[in-house]
Scaffold this active site. Structure first.
Site, PDB file in Angstrom:
ATOM      1  N   GLY A 208       0.827  -1.205   0.000  1.00 53.72           N
ATOM      2  CA  GLY A 208       0.000   0.000   0.000  1.00 53.72           C
ATOM      3  C   GLY A 208       0.854   1.244   0.000  1.00 53.72           C
ATOM      4  N   ASN A 209       0.225   2.380   0.228  1.00 59.78           N
ATOM      5  CA  ASN A 209       0.969   3.638   0.300  1.00 59.78           C
ATOM      6  C   ASN A 209       0.357   4.518   1.382  1.00 59.78           C
ATOM      7  OD1 ASN A 209      -1.106   5.464  -0.967  1.00 59.78           O
ATOM      8  ND2 ASN A 209      -0.826   3.985  -2.629  1.00 59.78           N
ATOM      9  N   ARG A 210       0.989   5.647   1.624  1.00 53.41           N
ATOM     10  CA  ARG A 210       0.620   6.475   2.775  1.00 53.41           C
ATOM     11  C   ARG A 210      -0.460   7.505   2.491  1.00 53.41           C
ATOM     12  NH1 ARG A 210       4.473   5.765   6.740  1.00 53.41           N
ATOM     13  NH2 ARG A 210       6.515   5.112   5.986  1.00 53.41           N
ATOM     14  N   SER A 211      -1.097   7.451   1.357  1.00 56.11           N
ATOM     15  CA  SER A 211      -2.098   8.485   1.061  1.00 56.11           C
ATOM     16  C   SER A 211      -3.229   8.463   2.096  1.00 56.11           C
ATOM     17  CB  SER A 211      -2.676   8.256  -0.333  1.00 56.11           C
ATOM     18  OG  SER A 211      -3.712   9.173  -0.542  1.00 56.11           O
ATOM     19  N   ALA A 275      -3.790   7.913  -4.896  1.00 58.19           N
ATOM     20  CA  ALA A 275      -2.453   7.378  -5.124  1.00 58.19           C
ATOM     21  C   ALA A 275      -2.644   5.921  -5.556  1.00 58.19           C
ATOM     22  CB  ALA A 275      -1.621   7.463  -3.852  1.00 58.19           C
TER      23      ALA A 275
END
Ligand code: CTP
Length: 403
Positions: A208-211, A275
């Site tokens: 995943g990502n930090r958005s 994102a």
């Protein structure tokens, strides 16, 4: 810290004004509550006095030596009327001065925001609609009511937006003035993606990502306040939907792509603020990957995800504006704007909102600073600030292009 007058009209939705008051004082503002006499039949003066730290009165006959009916309005930085009932809108539009709240409205030089709440029939009645048009023509903000459950079992337009949305929009007006919430997106359909996709490795793990989804939420909230019909395709954001916004949940890049391609035909504006993971694990284990098992992975093989923005550009319908986002850093090959211009050309979008993430400006912050690049080469800087205020600046650029 700003001085806010919270005017409370006499409708059942007055019960939400205590939470709104709390949100405003917690944000550091000095709030003076001026209810109508009917509002006090729903919420007691003691509640407003305790939460605001100021005395509460409804009539010009109280506090006479202080000439409160003139002073309160003159000293305010913002007058926020929530809920604004049909009667209050009518009295404000007519310029009546029959209680402390209406005299305050006549003496205020600052921005005024009305947050209507009433039954659908009352909201749609031509008398109310003409009063709203009059107040808007004079420069006041009148938010569109949320659609949803009303006091009884029925639902429709007329519901008061949630206190958190109203508080966020009040900040936009304090920072950028009433023009930031002008109803220029009325009749427009807007589809926005937000959050960050998660690409599964096994039933419990993902890449995943930090958005945080905050920018997309802010864009949706401000677009709805400016009159748009908004669909928010949300990838893994655990936040209540902004008022008046339909949320379509999506998990992976593939799900987000399917939802965006389904929602975007016929929309006036499509915004890719999410994102999207560029890669996903090439295979997803059907059972949890265990340490020490024969299936213990030593590496993750990745497959390129489709570029949703490029596909939306290819599927763009007549008159539609497609807006991308890019978080960029400068490097030896070019500065932030040079990279962004190349990306805009590569993706074919109409606009690219560029966020400089050099030097520790990371995801998840509430403040931001962006430049909006257009395919014709123009670059419009948006003044820095909280994401809701910056969203208003982004909609200004979009709205000019739509017109
Ligand atoms: N985007 C998309 N689908 C992807 C990747 C990105 O729709 N698979 C969209 C984003 O939502 C954003 C824009 O494309 O609106 C730019 O995202 P960015 O990650 O900066 O683009 P990339 O093409 O991944 O560029 P980079 O190689 O710089 O990461």
């Amino acid at each position: 810290m700003s001085r806010i007058v919270l005017g409370v009209g006499g409708g059942v939705a007055a019960y939400k004004s205590a939470l709104l008051l709390r949100a405003l004082t917690e944000a550091g503002h000095d709030v003076r509550v001026v209810p109508t006499a009917s509002a006090l039949r729903f919420v007691g003066a003691a509640t407003f006095e305790a939460l605001s730290g100021h005395p509460v009165s409804t009539e010009v006959w109280d506090d006479v030596p202080e000439v409160a009916h003139v002073r309160i309005g003159q000293q305010a930085d913002l007058v926020l009327i929530s809920p604004a009932t049909a009667d209050l809108l009518a009295r404000a539009a007519a310029g009546r001065a029959d209680d402390l709240l209406t005299t305050t409205l006549l003496t205020a030089h600052c921005p005024v925001v009305f947050v209507p709440a009433m039954h659908t029939e009352m909201w749609l009645h031509p008398a109310t609609q003409e009063n709203v048009a009059t107040l808007r023509r004079r420069g006041s903000v009148v938010l569109p009511p949320a659609v949803g459950r009303l006091t009884g079992p029925d639902s429709g337009p007329g519901r008061l937006p949630e206190p958190a949305d109203v508080a966020a929009l009040a900040e936009v007006v304090l920072a950028a003035g009433p023009a930031a919430l002008t109803p220029d997106l009325t009749g427009r359909r807007v589809v926005i993606s937000a959050g960050g996709t998660r690409e599964p490795l096994d039933p419990v793990r993902f890449l995943g990502n930090r958005s945080s989804g905050r920018q997309g939420w802010a864009l949706a909230r401000v677009a709805a306040a400016r009159g748009a019909e908004v669909v928010l395709v949300a990838a893994n954001v655990e936040q209540p939907a902004p008022f008046g916004v339909r949320v379509v949940p999506a998990g992976t890049a593939e799900e987000l792509r399917t939802a965006m391609l389904a929602e975007s035909p016929g929309a006036d504006v499509v915004v890719m603020a999410a994102a999207v993971a560029d890669f996903r694990p090439s295979s997803v284990a059907g059972a949890k990957l265990k340490k020490g098992s024969a299936a213990e992975p030593t590496a993750v093989e990745l497959t390129r995800n489709p570029d949703v923005l490029v596909e939306l550009v290819a599927a763009r319908t007549a008159g539609q504006l497609v807006v991308g986002f890019a978080a960029e850093t400068g490097d030896a090959e070019g500065d932030v704007l040079a990279h962004a211009r190349a990306k805009l050309a590569r993706k074919g979008a109409d606009l690219l909102v560029v966020n400089d993430v050099s030097a520790g400006r990371v995801f998840g912050r509430s403040d931001t600073e962006v430049t909006v690049l257009a395919a014709d080469g123009t670059a419009t800087p948006v003044p820095p600030g909280p994401k809701d205020g910056v969203s208003a600046g982004i909609w200004d650029v979009v709205s000019t292009r739509l017109a």
